[in-house]
Design a protein around this motif. Structure first.
Motif, PDB file in Angstrom:
ATOM      1  N   ALA A   1       1.269   4.223  -2.755  1.00 48.00           N
ATOM      2  CA  ALA A   1       1.107   5.631  -2.360  1.00 48.00           C
ATOM      3  C   ALA A   1       2.301   6.448  -2.838  1.00 48.00           C
ATOM      4  O   ALA A   1       2.143   7.532  -3.430  1.00 48.00           O
TER       5      ALA A   1
ATOM      6  N   ARG B   1       0.846  -1.197   0.000  1.00 48.97           N
ATOM      7  CA  ARG B   1       0.000   0.000   0.000  1.00 48.97           C
ATOM      8  C   ARG B   1       0.889   1.258   0.000  1.00 48.97           C
ATOM      9  O   ARG B   1       0.638   2.224  -0.717  1.00 48.97           O
TER      10      ARG B   1
ATOM     11  N   VAL C   1      -4.991   4.581  -0.437  1.00 48.30           N
ATOM     12  CA  VAL C   1      -4.841   3.552  -1.487  1.00 48.30           C
ATOM     13  C   VAL C   1      -5.773   2.393  -1.168  1.00 48.30           C
ATOM     14  O   VAL C   1      -5.671   1.801  -0.092  1.00 48.30           O
TER      15      VAL C   1
ATOM     16  N   VAL D   1      -7.026   5.148  -5.946  1.00 48.98           N
ATOM     17  CA  VAL D   1      -6.289   6.087  -5.093  1.00 48.98           C
ATOM     18  C   VAL D   1      -7.143   7.337  -4.959  1.00 48.98           C
ATOM     19  O   VAL D   1      -7.446   8.001  -5.957  1.00 48.98           O
TER      20      VAL D   1
ATOM     21  N   LEU E   1      -6.197  -0.848  -8.279  1.00 47.39           N
ATOM     22  CA  LEU E   1      -6.045   0.195  -7.258  1.00 47.39           C
ATOM     23  C   LEU E   1      -7.003   1.345  -7.502  1.00 47.39           C
ATOM     24  O   LEU E   1      -7.209   1.754  -8.653  1.00 47.39           O
TER      25      LEU E   1
END
Lengths: 70, 381
Positions: free
Chosen positions: B55, B51, B66, B212, B210
């Motif tokens: 990031a 993670r 994330v 974000v 992912l």
């Protein structure tokens, strides 16, 4: 009386806090906490060796949410 | 088999990724974020490292922004359906993948939102103007692919982010084809929702993606369930990433993805992009000379394109071409690439297109062999 444990809002927060404290030379240990009112059930805490107020200050500056101290 | 289908999923994966997957199966087998024993905490720590790597790659300070998803489509659906409210209007580009088009169209069909499609142009200013013209008082979101999964055309997300800031709109970027290939600093650019696959340019295993976002706590949830936190409450927690990660996470995939991101960071996205573009440009220049070959962009330049190139051979269906190339030992994708808008724009909705997508492990020798195979296939057409 044992070391203080800071109640964290999530395990990710606990891991983030642990890493941050490690960078400052503060050792901590992640503990699973069973059914605590402040955690709204079970969750994770960060048992620390050191001054709890300075640790809380570090976490606050970093924007890491804390739910209480045991 | 020489693999040029990296736009679908990258292959082979770096050795480090295979090793991380093996370790996840043999060493970090506990459930992360549920138990308190050492193995669970160690596994959680490995998940956190992935993670944190994601990031860092996307310029985010707080790793809790994330969210691990099962793919880019899942990330896009999580953001769209979590954000959009009845009466909202959305603008998307004419190069979008079905991962964007279908959820938006479904929300529209269900009477929840309205949407318009902005035409994109070679000149970034024209593209931005095209989006600008479609903004209405009820517009809430602009959704845009960072780069076309069919034609490799890159879109001006920096300029579109600026437009969103000026007009107080949310901005979602589909970076399925660009994460790991182009530098993306989501907060600096002004991306509210960055969605990507983990198994393409980030070299993770399939089944990884992912989302974000700094806005996760404000999203409605697609899935609710166990998070290992606030367990007495009947409500889904607001805390991120727990809010958007119900149920046991894909530890094996996430640890592999972390190793894939480390691979990208070690090589450097800019270096990977240069390498892949050099090969794609060489292929473009070679096949451009073949009279039977149809290309869809007049040039294929570093900066304006991704290492994703589509073509057709006159008189052959795209799937016939990929079949002929497969028989010669090459893996390419033909057909419609789940992007009907892009095919409509380029006039390939019937024929489809043959896509060459280059990855980190492709070599110049492989690129030249592919050009020879395309020449041979042209002679048969």
């Amino acid at each position: 009386m044992g070391n203080p444990t800071i109640l964290m809002s999530s395990l990710t927060s606990a891991l983030r806090a642990q890493k941050l404290l490690e960078q400052r030379g503060i050792y901590s240990y992640i503990r699973k906490i069973a059914n605590n009112q402040k955690l709204g059930g079970c969750g994770y805490g960060l048992e620390i060796q050191g001054d709890v107020n300075s640790v809380l200050n570090i976490l606050q500056v970093a924007g890491i949410r804390v739910l209480g101290v045991l | 088999m020489i693999y040029f289908d990296n736009g679908a999923t990258t292959f082979p994966k770096p050795r480090e990724v295979t090793e991380a997957v093996r370790q996840a199966m043999t060493r970090y087998g506990a459930n992360p974020g549920r138990s308190g024993h050492d193995l669970s905490i160690q596994t959680s720590n490995k998940v956190y490292q992935s993670r944190e790597a994601a990031a860092t790659l996307f310029g985010v300070d707080d790793p809790s922004e994330v969210v691990f998803t099962s793919n880019c489509t899942h990330a896009i659906n999580t953001a769209l359906k979590g954000l959009l409210r009845p009466g909202d209007h959305v603008i998307l580009s004419d190069l979008e993948h079905n991962a964007v088009l279908r959820p938006i169209h479904t929300l529209s069909q269900n009477g929840i939102i309205g949407y318009d499609i902005a035409t994109t142009y070679a000149e970034p200013r024209d593209t931005v103007e095209s989006f600008h013209r479609l903004i209405r008082p009820d517009t809430r979101l602009i959704v845009c692919t960072h780069g076309s999964n069919v034609f490799g055309i890159r879109l001006p997300i920096e300029e579109l982010a600026l437009l969103c800031r000026e007009m107080d709109l949310f901005f979602l970027v589909d970076a399925a084809q660009t994460a790991g290939v182009l530098e993306i600093n989501a907060p600096r650019i002004g991306i509210d929702f960055l969605c990507t696959a983990g198994h393409k340019g980030l070299y993770g295993p399939s089944g990884t993606g992912l989302l974000v976002t700094a806005l996760g706590s404000s999203l409605d949830t697609l899935t609710e369930g166990g998070t290992g936190s606030f367990s007495v409450s009947f409500e889904q927690p607001l805390e991120m990433p727990d809010r958007l990660e119900s149920g046991t996470v894909n530890t094996v995939g996430i640890l592999g993805l972390g190793a894939g991101i480390a691979f990208v960071q070690q090589k450097g996205a800019a270096n990977l992009y240069r390498h892949e573009m050099r090969l794609a440009q060489e292929i473009f220049q070679q096949i451009k000379k073949l009279p039977q070959v149809i290309l869809y962009t007049p040039d294929f330049a570093q900066g304006s394109h991704l290492p994703v190139l589509s073509f057709n051979i006159r008189g052959m269906a795209s799937e016939e071409v990929t079949e002929a190339l497969s028989r010669q030992g090459f893996a390419l994708r033909g057909g419609l690439h789940c992007a009907p808008l892009a095919h409509r724009k380029m006039g390939t909705l019937e024929q489809g297109a043959v896509r060459i997508s280059v990855g980190a492990f492709n070599t110049r020798d492989q690129a030249l062999k592919l050009c020879d195979a395309i020449k041979k296939t042209c002679r048969r057409s």
